[in-house]
Write a protein that holds these residues in place. Structure first.
Motif, mmCIF file in Angstrom:
data_model
loop_
_atom_site.group_PDB
_atom_site.id
_atom_site.type_symbol
_atom_site.label_atom_id
_atom_site.label_comp_id
_atom_site.label_asym_id
_atom_site.label_seq_id
_atom_site.Cartn_x
_atom_site.Cartn_y
_atom_site.Cartn_z
ATOM 1 N N VAL A 215 -3.282 -39.752 43.182
ATOM 2 C CA VAL A 215 -1.821 -39.848 42.995
ATOM 3 C C VAL A 215 -1.391 -41.311 42.913
ATOM 4 N N ASN A 216 -1.927 -42.138 43.805
ATOM 5 C CA ASN A 216 -1.579 -43.560 43.783
ATOM 6 C C ASN A 216 -2.052 -44.233 42.500
ATOM 7 N N GLU B 101 2.478 -35.020 34.004
ATOM 8 C CA GLU B 101 1.851 -33.718 34.208
ATOM 9 C C GLU B 101 0.689 -33.821 35.205
ATOM 10 N N MET B 102 -0.049 -34.922 35.154
ATOM 11 C CA MET B 102 -1.136 -35.111 36.113
ATOM 12 C C MET B 102 -0.604 -35.212 37.542
ATOM 13 N N ILE B 103 0.470 -35.964 37.715
ATOM 14 C CA ILE B 103 1.039 -36.121 39.065
ATOM 15 C C ILE B 103 1.537 -34.783 39.585
ATOM 16 N N ASP B 104 2.173 -33.974 38.721
ATOM 17 C CA ASP B 104 2.619 -32.639 39.141
ATOM 18 C C ASP B 104 1.442 -31.768 39.558
ATOM 19 N N LYS C 91 -8.128 -28.307 35.232
ATOM 20 C CA LYS C 91 -6.718 -28.316 34.864
ATOM 21 C C LYS C 91 -6.296 -29.656 34.264
ATOM 22 N N LEU C 92 -6.738 -30.759 34.867
ATOM 23 C CA LEU C 92 -6.385 -32.081 34.346
ATOM 24 C C LEU C 92 -7.006 -32.318 32.971
ATOM 25 N N ALA C 93 -8.258 -31.859 32.804
ATOM 26 C CA ALA C 93 -8.908 -32.045 31.510
ATOM 27 C C ALA C 93 -8.260 -31.188 30.430
ATOM 28 N N GLY C 94 -7.610 -30.097 30.826
ATOM 29 C CA GLY C 94 -6.973 -29.225 29.845
ATOM 30 C C GLY C 94 -5.577 -29.634 29.456
ATOM 31 N N ILE C 95 -5.000 -30.620 30.161
ATOM 32 C CA ILE C 95 -3.660 -31.089 29.812
ATOM 33 C C ILE C 95 -3.734 -31.858 28.505
ATOM 34 N N LEU D 174 -3.559 -43.219 28.212
ATOM 35 C CA LEU D 174 -2.733 -42.110 28.701
ATOM 36 C C LEU D 174 -1.261 -42.349 28.409
ATOM 37 N N THR D 175 -0.579 -41.317 27.938
ATOM 38 C CA THR D 175 0.855 -41.415 27.683
ATOM 39 C C THR D 175 1.631 -41.149 28.973
#
Length: 595
Positions: free
Chosen positions: A286-287, A328-331, A356-360, A321-322
């Motif tokens: 997160v940080n 979306e990653m932080i969520d 999940k992160l790789a699928g975003i 990364l945009t």
């Protein structure tokens, strides 16, 4: 002499030695120099930020005969006695273990006596929020008008628990978290004085892991010194704190950004094999995502936060990364953090998080997104526009249909079930316990339970159980029972299986309300159906009693034998019962006309 912890040996002895609280130290020094000290102070702030140390320094400064510019000399007998904790005129009290009325009455009786050695008698009450309500009331008058030679200093980490009547009688100082760079400078000074070898990168890891507490930083540093045999290395600091190397975190995010799920899962396995804390790993992620997001807007700010730990790999990832992808990653990371608190299989959640992160989607750079416009996307947009247009035409046709005319497809609609689902996400809803509670439930009992709910939460010591209570809400209550709803069916099942959780709720209700009702848990999504079904069945029962036969409400409606005027008493009775059960303020009466 036996070994003492670093935070005890290097406790500040002067205002100038207190780290990160320059505003407070300057204010207190000026008050002492100009002889404008108050009779009561409140020091509030996070743990390990210098509240108790500041109180002791203040006690020395106001009593030191040789104080200069508001600073104690630390050489006279009074200063040395306060440092050792042997001066009778400076009384330090732990409110966590002395929180009763009798202890405060003892203070009130002794405060009238003049100091024996020093000029001022100073009372330092630590963790003052632990005092009981009666103890606070006993302290009120003394705190407002103490003798001229008495000073009270109250210290707390939770000022919101202190009554406003106490706060209004004090000068309040809010201590802030210590910045990582200040903690780093203090640790560097201590290690140089102790002649201990260290890696600067290791101190940066410890400074970030301390989360703004100087005492926590020195405690972690103490562990690292012991583990490394008087040498502080990066590997030792990572092992002691449970943190993951910054390079490994960037590598992991780089892999999920490239949708390289396989290698990202391998990285997760390596992290778990090293014994790293999964919750700490997600917190570090997160940080890192926050730093990437800030770096895209203000690189200088991130360089200061990260203590100049920004390398080329970090910069490349920030360009890949945009902002939307980072949001979306932080969520996703926040959701996983919440779920990991209630499980013992944290590695499974990390693997799910990786997939999940790789699928975003949206891992392209900002420049690529501006220039990429595939023809297939345009075809999809055109198709969606056509469907929207068809839907608008359908809605217009339905609006123009005469009132009372049902569409042809209405006959094929599935009938609404009369009974609620008895299982929600694997949880069995016990209607045999719920219906008796609804039979005697009143709006007054529900309002009373809702108003006492915040007080009930305070009786839970476990953070997990307190979190479960915060997401629960009473939806029905009577003298002998209560229905509690949770938003998540999984949480309902966990709560129902946890007998100690039920016992804690009953004990808390016994203390707050004076009686112990039967507790039933339901999912929030199923509650409207349960309530509706109960009202419908109750209406049929009342109609049977009034008719004196076994005919059902459905039979009466089918035969058309009942008139509006004849049905009015039963309807009024049902409306009155519904309003008594759920309250007039949330009940709406809707009259339905039958063709």
């Amino acid at each position: 002499m036996s070994y003492q912890a670093l935070y005890r040996v290097w406790r500040p002895q002067r205002f100038d030695e207190v780290i990160g609280q320059s505003l407070i130290t300057q204010t207190l020094k000026n008050a002492i120099k100009t002889h404008q000290t108050s009779h009561a102070y409140l020091f509030a702030g996070p743990r390990g930020t210098g509240k108790t140390s500041m109180a002791k320094i203040f006690a020395k400064a106001v009593n030191c005969p040789n104080q200069k510019d508001g600073e104690p000399c630390n050489e006279c007998d009074i200063c040395k006695s306060i440092t050792r904790g042997t001066l009778n005129d400076v009384i330090e009290i732990d409110a966590a273990s002395n929180n009763g009325v009798e202890e405060i009455r003892d203070i009130r009786d002794k405060v009238k006596y003049a100091p024996t050695e020093a000029e001022f008698k100073v009372y330092i009450i630590d963790e003052v929020h632990m005092l009981s309500t009666g103890a606070f009331n006993a302290l009120l008058k003394t705190l407002e008008e103490p003798p001229a030679n008495v000073i009270f200093i109250l210290a707390t980490t939770e000022p919101h628990k202190i009554p406003a009547t106490i706060i209004s009688r004090t000068q309040r100082f809010d201590f802030k978290q210590i910045q990582a760079k200040d903690s780093l400078a203090r640790m560097t000074y201590i290690l140089d004085e102790k002649h201990v070898s260290y890696d600067e990168e290791a101190l940066k890891v410890i400074a970030k892991a301390s989360e703004g507490g100087m005492r926590d930083a020195l405690s972690i540093l103490d562990q690292a010194i012991s583990f490394g045999d008087d040498t502080v290395t990066v590997d030792n600091a990572l092992l002691v704190t449970g943190s993951v190397r910054k390079k490994l975190l960037v590598q992991y995010l780089d892999q999920v950004a490239d949708n390289d799920t396989q290698n990202a899962l391998v990285t997760i396995q390596d992290v778990m094999a090293d014994g790293k804390n999964p919750e700490r790993f997600t917190e570090d992620l997160v940080n890192l995502t926050r730093d990437l997001l800030l770096y895209q807007q203000s690189p200088e700010l991130v360089a200061e936060i990260e203590l100049d730990q920004v390398d080329d790999q970090f910069k490349n990832l920030a360009g890949k990364l945009t902002p939307q992808r980072l949001y979306e990653m932080i969520d996703a990371l926040n959701d996983i953090q919440q779920q990991m608190r209630f499980t013992t299989h944290e590695d499974v959640y990390l693997e799910v998080l990786t997939v999940k992160l790789a699928g975003i989607r949206g891992a392209q750079s900002v420049a690529d997104q501006r220039t990429a416009t595939a023809p297939a996307d345009l075809d999809v947009i055109t198709q969606l526009q056509r469907e929207v247009q068809n839907l608008k035409q359908t809605v217009t046709a339905l609006q123009q249909r005469p009132v009372g005319t049902a569409p042809a497809t209405a006959q094929t609609a599935a009938p609404t079930p009369n009974k609620p689902a008895h299982r929600a996400g694997g949880f069995h809803i016990n209607l045999e316990k719920i219906y008796p509670i609804l039979g005697s439930a009143t709006r007054t009992a529900l309002s009373e339970l809702q108003s006492n709910w915040p007080d009930l939460i305070q009786y839970f010591d476990s953070p997990r159980k307190r979190a479960m209570m915060k997401i629960a809400k009473p939806v029905a209550a009577s003298e002998n029972g209560a229905v509690i709803a949770f938003d998540d069916s999984f949480i309902v099942e966990r709560a129902d299986d946890d007998n100690t959780f039920k016992d804690d709720i009953e004990n808390a209700m016994d203390r707050v309300t004076g009686h112990v009702p039967d507790i039933v848990f339901v999912p929030t999504g199923e509650w409207p159906t349960i309530r509706k079904t109960y009202l419908k069945q109750h209406k049929v029962h009342q109609a049977d009693n009034a008719a004196g036969d076994t005919s059902t409400e459905a039979d009466n409606q089918e035969n058309g034998s009942s008139k509006d005027a004849e049905q009015q008493p039963d309807n009024d009775q049902m409306v009155n019962e519904a309003q008594q059960l759920f309250g007039e303020d949330i009940s709406d009466i809707i009259e339905v006309k039958q063709d």
